[in-house]
Design a protein around this motif. Structure first.
Motif, PDB file in Angstrom:
ATOM      1  N   VAL A  10       0.825  -1.210   0.000  1.00 26.91           N
ATOM      2  CA  VAL A  10       0.000   0.000   0.000  1.00 26.91           C
ATOM      3  C   VAL A  10       0.858   1.258   0.000  1.00 26.91           C
ATOM      4  O   VAL A  10       0.348   2.358  -0.209  1.00 26.91           O
ATOM      5  CB  VAL A  10      -0.949   0.029   1.210  1.00 26.91           C
ATOM      6  CG1 VAL A  10      -1.914  -1.139   1.152  1.00 26.91           C
ATOM      7  CG2 VAL A  10      -0.179   0.036   2.524  1.00 26.91           C
ATOM      8  N   GLY A  11       2.148   1.111   0.240  1.00 24.49           N
ATOM      9  CA  GLY A  11       3.011   2.273   0.244  1.00 24.49           C
ATOM     10  C   GLY A  11       4.473   1.889   0.356  1.00 24.49           C
ATOM     11  O   GLY A  11       4.815   0.760   0.741  1.00 24.49           O
ATOM     12  N   GLN A  12       5.336   2.855  -0.003  1.00 22.49           N
ATOM     13  CA  GLN A  12       6.783   2.705   0.139  1.00 22.49           C
ATOM     14  C   GLN A  12       7.262   3.757   1.135  1.00 22.49           C
ATOM     15  O   GLN A  12       7.081   4.947   0.910  1.00 22.49           O
ATOM     16  CB  GLN A  12       7.485   2.939  -1.196  1.00 22.49           C
ATOM     17  CG  GLN A  12       6.990   2.111  -2.361  1.00 22.49           C
ATOM     18  CD  GLN A  12       7.677   2.526  -3.653  1.00 22.49           C
ATOM     19  OE1 GLN A  12       8.878   2.352  -3.847  1.00 22.49           O
ATOM     20  NE2 GLN A  12       6.907   3.094  -4.577  1.00 22.49           N
ATOM     21  N   TRP A  13       7.892   3.309   2.226  1.00 19.62           N
ATOM     22  CA  TRP A  13       8.307   4.190   3.318  1.00 19.62           C
ATOM     23  C   TRP A  13       9.820   4.205   3.341  1.00 19.62           C
ATOM     24  O   TRP A  13      10.454   3.307   3.893  1.00 19.62           O
ATOM     25  CB  TRP A  13       7.725   3.654   4.621  1.00 19.62           C
ATOM     26  CG  TRP A  13       7.614   4.625   5.745  1.00 19.62           C
ATOM     27  CD1 TRP A  13       7.192   5.907   5.703  1.00 19.62           C
ATOM     28  CD2 TRP A  13       7.900   4.336   7.119  1.00 19.62           C
ATOM     29  NE1 TRP A  13       7.201   6.457   6.958  1.00 19.62           N
ATOM     30  CE2 TRP A  13       7.623   5.512   7.841  1.00 19.62           C
ATOM     31  CE3 TRP A  13       8.358   3.207   7.801  1.00 19.62           C
ATOM     32  CZ2 TRP A  13       7.810   5.595   9.221  1.00 19.62           C
ATOM     33  CZ3 TRP A  13       8.526   3.273   9.169  1.00 19.62           C
ATOM     34  CH2 TRP A  13       8.260   4.461   9.870  1.00 19.62           C
ATOM     35  N   LEU A  14      10.435   5.222   2.732  1.00 21.78           N
ATOM     36  CA  LEU A  14      11.854   5.171   2.400  1.00 21.78           C
ATOM     37  C   LEU A  14      12.648   6.274   3.087  1.00 21.78           C
ATOM     38  O   LEU A  14      12.462   7.466   2.820  1.00 21.78           O
ATOM     39  CB  LEU A  14      12.017   5.285   0.879  1.00 21.78           C
ATOM     40  CG  LEU A  14      11.132   4.350   0.029  1.00 21.78           C
ATOM     41  CD1 LEU A  14      11.343   4.623  -1.445  1.00 21.78           C
ATOM     42  CD2 LEU A  14      11.398   2.886   0.368  1.00 21.78           C
TER      43      LEU A  14
ATOM     44  N   ARG B 124       6.312  11.444  -9.172  1.00 22.53           N
ATOM     45  CA  ARG B 124       5.182  12.353  -9.352  1.00 22.53           C
ATOM     46  C   ARG B 124       4.852  12.531 -10.827  1.00 22.53           C
ATOM     47  O   ARG B 124       3.678  12.558 -11.217  1.00 22.53           O
ATOM     48  CB  ARG B 124       5.509  13.700  -8.720  1.00 22.53           C
ATOM     49  CG  ARG B 124       5.616  13.668  -7.196  1.00 22.53           C
ATOM     50  CD  ARG B 124       6.064  15.022  -6.698  1.00 22.53           C
ATOM     51  NE  ARG B 124       6.303  15.052  -5.278  1.00 22.53           N
ATOM     52  CZ  ARG B 124       7.317  15.690  -4.694  1.00 22.53           C
ATOM     53  NH1 ARG B 124       8.184  16.343  -5.439  1.00 22.53           N
ATOM     54  NH2 ARG B 124       7.457  15.682  -3.388  1.00 22.53           N
ATOM     55  N   ASP B 125       5.902  12.677 -11.660  1.00 25.29           N
ATOM     56  CA  ASP B 125       5.670  12.834 -13.097  1.00 25.29           C
ATOM     57  C   ASP B 125       4.981  11.611 -13.687  1.00 25.29           C
ATOM     58  O   ASP B 125       4.269  11.725 -14.701  1.00 25.29           O
ATOM     59  CB  ASP B 125       7.000  13.067 -13.824  1.00 25.29           C
ATOM     60  CG  ASP B 125       7.605  14.431 -13.518  1.00 25.29           C
ATOM     61  OD1 ASP B 125       6.879  15.302 -12.998  1.00 25.29           O
ATOM     62  OD2 ASP B 125       8.811  14.617 -13.784  1.00 25.29           O
ATOM     63  N   ALA B 126       5.191  10.445 -13.061  1.00 18.86           N
ATOM     64  CA  ALA B 126       4.570   9.205 -13.529  1.00 18.86           C
ATOM     65  C   ALA B 126       3.185   8.997 -12.936  1.00 18.86           C
ATOM     66  O   ALA B 126       2.562   7.952 -13.165  1.00 18.86           O
ATOM     67  CB  ALA B 126       5.474   8.023 -13.190  1.00 18.86           C
TER      68      ALA B 126
ATOM     69  N   CYS C 133       3.818  10.998  -4.121  1.00 19.47           N
ATOM     70  CA  CYS C 133       5.088  10.919  -3.407  1.00 19.47           C
ATOM     71  C   CYS C 133       5.273  12.149  -2.523  1.00 19.47           C
ATOM     72  O   CYS C 133       5.281  13.285  -3.013  1.00 19.47           O
ATOM     73  CB  CYS C 133       6.262  10.811  -4.372  1.00 19.47           C
ATOM     74  SG  CYS C 133       7.875  10.680  -3.530  1.00 19.47           S
ATOM     75  N   ALA C 134       5.426  11.917  -1.217  1.00 15.49           N
ATOM     76  CA  ALA C 134       5.765  12.974  -0.279  1.00 15.49           C
ATOM     77  C   ALA C 134       7.275  12.988  -0.118  1.00 15.49           C
ATOM     78  O   ALA C 134       7.876  11.950   0.169  1.00 15.49           O
ATOM     79  CB  ALA C 134       5.085  12.718   1.065  1.00 15.49           C
ATOM     80  N   PHE C 135       7.877  14.138  -0.314  1.00 12.88           N
ATOM     81  CA  PHE C 135       9.333  14.266  -0.219  1.00 12.88           C
ATOM     82  C   PHE C 135       9.667  15.162   0.955  1.00 12.88           C
ATOM     83  O   PHE C 135       9.280  16.323   0.993  1.00 12.88           O
ATOM     84  CB  PHE C 135       9.898  14.846  -1.515  1.00 12.88           C
ATOM     85  CG  PHE C 135      11.400  14.966  -1.518  1.00 12.88           C
ATOM     86  CD1 PHE C 135      12.199  13.842  -1.401  1.00 12.88           C
ATOM     87  CD2 PHE C 135      12.003  16.205  -1.651  1.00 12.88           C
ATOM     88  CE1 PHE C 135      13.586  13.941  -1.410  1.00 12.88           C
ATOM     89  CE2 PHE C 135      13.384  16.327  -1.666  1.00 12.88           C
ATOM     90  CZ  PHE C 135      14.175  15.194  -1.546  1.00 12.88           C
TER      91      PHE C 135
END
Length: 306
Positions: A172-176, A261-263, A267-269
């Motif tokens: 459900v998400g990527q936490w990086l 984001r472009d794709a 994405c939170a940065f």
């Protein structure tokens, strides 16, 4: 890199950090042994910690009451050459406790003894194990995120790509946290002179060369070995990426966030002023680390309950 660029709370710790002897076999062995013996903090109260004998080693963090039905698959850092699940006991147990989720932290075979694709295969095995064990753990297999720190975050990002290509249940998400995404950074020799704190580009080149089995930055690096090498990022899970603005990985993390984001991928940065590499792991009690962890866990909690 000048010490006055580092957040004031972190300067003393950064100034005392030795260079890790990861280039030689015996140096790596010593560092690996020290990490396994000492870790980076004790588990928080209210969380059961257990080891499961699943090949490479899986460590399970279960909050009191069993959790909410959501889970996180966590992958430790270490530049692909060092590290162990025990180093993140404090981090993983605190995440399990604060969010009320099950956290599964996995080991993976380390380079250069086990180069790509062995570490990524191990992380995939851990994901598949978690999917099969979800019912026993009280976890909904469709409410699982993947995450990691540094090289572990790079593996988590590559895992998300691999799972996308395979189909089936997706994270459900990527936490990086400070993800190690692009081997081409290591090939930029001009970055060596900057001597980034905690993780320099010379160390970065050592890690990538060990993982790839060849010099980084070349034209033949497989897309699955370095997340930033993938051309098409459409359809990947939403991501949260944090990195310090003085971290060696700041530019590659920003570029990957922009490409997501472009794709069309959310994405939170989170760019942290004065943050050297991995500060939230080795200085979790500082103001700047607590603030970052609060923001990161808020994002993760929202993804797991969406």
């Amino acid at each position: 890199m000048k010490l006055d660029l580092v957040d004031p709370e972190l300067r003393r710790s950064v100034a005392r950090m030795p260079r890790l002897p990861i280039r030689g076999k015996w140096g790596r062995r010593v560092v690996r042994a020290l990490v396994r013996r000492r870790g980076l903090g004790k588990p928080v109260e209210g969380v059961d910690v257990s080891n499961l004998d699943e090949g490479q080693g899986i460590r399970l963090y279960t909050p009191a009451g069993g959790g909410s039905g959501a889970a996180l698959l966590w992958v430790h850092g270490g530049g692909y050459v060092i590290g162990d699940v025990v180093q993140d006991d404090a981090f993983c147990s605190a995440t399990a406790h604060e969010l009320g989720i099950v956290v599964v932290s996995t080991n993976y075979r380390l380079a250069p003894e086990h180069p790509f694709p062995a570490p990524l295969d191990d992380v995939l095995d851990a994901w598949q194990w978690l999917q099969k064990a979800a019912g026993t753990l009280g976890v909904d297999p469709e409410r699982i995120a993947v995450g990691g720190s540094s090289a572990g975050a790079g593996l988590a990002a590559c895992l998300a790509q691999r799972l996308h290509d395979a189909g089936g249940v997706q994270p459900v998400g990527q936490w990086l946290f400070s993800p190690m995404l692009d081997d081409r950074t290591a090939a930029r020799r001009e970055l060596d002179q900057l001597q980034h704190r905690v993780w320099s580009n010379t160390a970065n080149r050592t890690g990538w060369a060990a993982y790839l089995g060849t010099e980084p930055g070349g034209p033949h690096t497989p897309d699955r070995a370095a997340a930033a090498r993938r051309a098409d990022l459409r359809g990947l899970p939403p991501a949260w990426i944090s990195v310090g603005d003085i971290d060696l990985f700041a530019d590659e993390c920003r570029a990957y966030a922009d490409r997501l984001r472009d794709a069309g991928v959310g994405c939170a940065f989170d760019l942290v002023p004065g943050g050297p590499h991995g500060f939230e792991v080795w200085a979790p009690e500082t103001r700047v680390a607590r603030a970052l962890l609060e923001r990161g866990r808020a994002w993760l909690g929202a993804r797991l309950t969406a």
